[in-house]
Write an enzyme that holds these catalytic residues in place. Structure first.
Site, PDB file in Angstrom:
ATOM      1  CB  SER A 142      64.845  20.534  46.150  1.00 32.36           C
ATOM      2  OG  SER A 142      64.859  21.217  44.910  1.00 32.36           O
ATOM      3  CE1 TYR A 163      61.531  16.407  44.846  1.00 32.12           C
ATOM      4  CE2 TYR A 163      61.859  18.608  43.947  1.00 32.12           C
ATOM      5  CZ  TYR A 163      62.369  17.458  44.543  1.00 32.12           C
ATOM      6  OH  TYR A 163      63.711  17.383  44.831  1.00 32.12           O
TER       7      TYR A 163
END
Length: 241
Positions: A142, A163
């Site tokens: 990401s 995350y």
């Protein structure tokens, strides 16, 4: 394309669309998920599209589950051409912090799946990847894992620290994989699918600009061997580590 492709988290969202696209190119796709019910529905739809699909229940956080999957794949194919590490979670959405940073359960769940799970998959499947004449490892990362982009981001955009740390660690895995395995011909790539309309978080479905099929596009290019090993790539090209 006659590759044997394994996609973790392949029963829905980006993983499902990746399986569909690669299957339509001719690959045999092994999709994994945590429940037989979601795998059955995904398999039915992929088969309806004319895709060769093999569903497998898998818990990437369990070395035993990963090892059993490897043995089943080896018994059927003797090799693996492409490993797509797509399964991922952001524990912050289900375990919000009471103090303003990160809940311990959110950290554990996220790191277990996004980092340890990937390491288990790579280590366990390396023998089958080495048996391929042109193996690729695709780590679905990401832009939120980019340390350069994190450093430049506004504080209000740094809302999922576990995350983000997990995806930064995943990018590090890609770099070390490329250096450790580059001489063998196995290519490792980190890919950012972008902000995609999935059920990944409470906001993705309503606010994301990209469909799951669009998010899968750079993953498919990497899986098809179209990207250079040791790189971090998004839909628009290279991203900073």
């Amino acid at each position: 394309m006659t590759d044997i492709v394994l996609i973790t988290g392949g029963s829905r969202g980006i993983g499902f669309e990746t399986a569909s696209a690669l299957g339509l190119l001719g690959a045999t796709v092994i999709i994994t998920g945590r429940t037989a019910a979601t795998l059955a529905a995904a398999t039915e739809e992929l088969e309806r599209r004319g895709i060769r699909v093999e569903p497998e229940v898998l818990d990437v956080t369990s070395p035993e589950s990963v090892r059993h999957l490897m043995e089943r794949v080896r018994s059927r194919h003797d090799r693996l051409d492409v490993l797509v590490n797509n399964a991922g979670v952001a524990g912050e959405w289900t375990h919000p912090s009471a103090t303003g940073f990160v809940h311990s359960d959110a950290a554990r769940i996220t790191i277990d799946t996004n980092v340890l799970g990937v390491l288990y998959m790579i280590e366990t499947f390396l023998p089958l990847l080495r048996a391929s004449s042109d193996a690729r490892i695709v780590n679905v990362s990401s832009f939120m894992g980019s340390l350069a982009l994190q450093s430049a981001a506004a504080p209000e955009n740094l809302v999922v620290p576990a995350y983000q740390a997990s995806k930064a660690a995943l990018n590090s895995i890609t770099i070390t994989l490329d250096k450790a395995l580059g001489a063998s011909g196995i290519r490792a790539v980190s890919v950012d699918p972008g902000f995609v309309q999935t059920d990944f978080s409470p906001i993705n479905r309503d606010q994301a600009p990209l469909t799951a099929a669009q998010g899968a596009e750079p993953i498919v290019r990497a899986a098809a061997g179209q990207l250079t090993g040791g790189t971090f790539v998004g839909r628009e090209g290279a991203l900073p580590w």
